[in-house]
Design a protein around this motif. Structure first.
Motif: not given
Lengths: 158, 170
Positions: B27-34, B45, B49
Motif C-alpha cells: 500500500l502507498p504510505l500516504v494518509p489516504a492510500p485507497y 476511493e 474500498i
C-alpha cells in the motif's frame, strides 16, 4: 537491505515493536486508515506512516499491504518432494529449476532431500509439470497438495 | 509459502485485477492510500474500498497487514516439523498447532507411505536451533497420543526462490 541480516540491537524502540505487533493482524479498509490504526497506539497517523517507512527502510518488514490468496484467484499450488541421489544433486537442481512453474526449491536434511513448490495457472499444470520433471530426472516426484490450511497468521513477538 | 500470487487470475474481473496488480508490492504510505490507488487507476476511493472489501469477503485478499521480516527480528532458525496425526483428530489439532505464535504454514497434506507417514506440516521459527527444538517438544506435548511419529527437516540450502508476482494483464 538484505533480508537475511539480523537488525543490530536497539534498532527498534517500544513503539516500533507495538506497531509490528498490532499491524500483523490487520489494517483498516477506510478513507483514513493510518489515523485509525495509529490511535490505539497513541500515535498520529503521520507518525505511523513515518515509522512504517523507516521499518521498511531498515528491513524490519518485508511487506505492508494486502496479502492475496493465489488459489482464490485461479492459480494452483503444490508442495513436492524428491529423494535425489547426492551424486546427481546438482544436475537435478538444474533440471527442476529450469521449470518456470517451480516457485521455490529448498534442500533439506532428509532422505527426501529436495522440496519445491509448483505454481501453475491451472490444476492440470501441476500434474503436467510433475510428470515432466519425473521424465527428465528419472526420479519420482511425491506430491503433497494442501488438504486443509490452518491460517492464523504469523505473530512475531517483535 | 506465502501468498502473493503468481499467474493469471482468470476469476478476477479486469478492474479487480488492476487493483491486485497495483497493490501487490504494498500500500502507498500516504494518509489516504485507497484514494491514491484510485488516482492511479481512474477509480474513486469508494470504489477501491468497496472492491477490496468484496475481495476480502471472497478470500482473494486474506488480510491487509504488515509482514515482519522474522529473520531481521532475530528469528533466524526455522524447521519444517512434520507429524503423523490420527486422521479423526488431525483437523482439530491442526487448528491448535496453527494458532501457536511461533508456527507458520500449518497444513494437512496427504501421506506418502511408506516413505512419508506424516500428514500435518508446521513450520517452526526461533532464534536458535535449540529454541526450535524446544518448540517442537511443545507441539509434541500438545498432540500427545494422537501423534504416532514425527520428524523435523531443516533447510540446508535455498535452491531457488522467485519473487512470486502476478503478471500484469495480458
Amino acid at each position: 537491505m538484505n533480508r537475511r541480516t539480523v537488525l543490530p540491537e536497539g534498532s527498534l524502540d517500544a513503539t516500533d515493536r507495538a506497531i509490528l505487533n498490532a499491524l500483523q493482524d490487520g489494517f483498516p479498509l477506510s478513507p483514513r486508515p493510518f489515523d485509525e490504526a495509529a490511535e490505539p497506539l497513541g500515535l498520529a497517523g503521520a507518525e505511523l506512516i513515518a515509522r512504517l517507512a523507516r521499518l521498511r527502510e531498515v528491513g524490519a518488514t518485508t511487506r505492508f499491504g494486502p496479502f492475496f490468496d493465489a488459489a482464490a484467484m485461479g492459480g494452483a499450488f503444490c508442495l513436492c518432494a524428491m529423494a535425489v541421489p547426492e551424486a546427481d544433486f546438482e544436475a537435478v537442481v538444474t533440471k527442476v529449476n529450469a521449470h518456470d512453474e517451480v516457485a521455490h526449491n529448498y534442500a533439506r536434511d532428509h532422505a527426501l532431500n529436495m522440496w519445491f513448490v509448483l505454481a501453475t495457472d491451472t490444476p492440470e499444470g501441476i500434474d503436467r509439470t510433475a510428470a515432466e520433471i519425473e521424465r527428465e530426472t528419472g526420479l519420482e516426484v511425491l506430491m503433497f497438495p494442501k488438504l486443509e490450511e490452518f491460517f492464523i497468521g504469523f505473530r512475531v513477538q517483535a | 509459502m506465502n501468498e502473493v500470487a503468481d499467474r493469471v487470475p482468470e476469476t478476477l474481473d479486469p478492474v479487480d485485477r488492476r487493483i491486485v496488480t497495483a497493490t501487490q508490492a504494498g500500500l502507498p504510505l500516504v494518509p489516504a492510500p485507497y484514494a491514491e490507488i484510485g488516482r492511479w487507476l481512474g477509480l474513486t476511493e469508494a470504489e477501491v474500498i468497496a472492491r477490496m472489501e468484496a475481495m476480502q469477503a471472497r478470500g482473494v485478499i486474506r488480510r491487509i497487514a504488515v509482514a515482519p521480516n522474522h529473520y531481521a527480528l532475530g528469528m533466524t532458525a526455522n524447521g519444517m516439523s512434520v507429524w503423523d496425526v490420527d486422521d479423526a483428530r488431525a483437523s482439530a489439532l491442526g487448528q491448535r498447532v496453527g494458532a501457536l505464535p511461533y508456527v507458520t504454514h500449518c497444513y494437512l497434506r496427504p501421506r506418502a507411505r511408506p516413505m512419508w507417514p506424516y500428514n500435518l506440516f508446521a513450520m517452526l521459527h526461533g532464534s536458535t536451533r535449540e529454541e526450535v527444538e524446544a518448540k517442537r517438544q511443545d507441539v509434541a506435548a500438545l498432540l500427545g497420543d494422537a501423534c504416532a511419529a514425527s520428524d523435523i527437516l531443516y533447510s540446508t540450502r535455498i535452491l531457488k526462490k522467485t519473487g512470486l508476482r502476478l503478471r500484469d494483464g495480458d
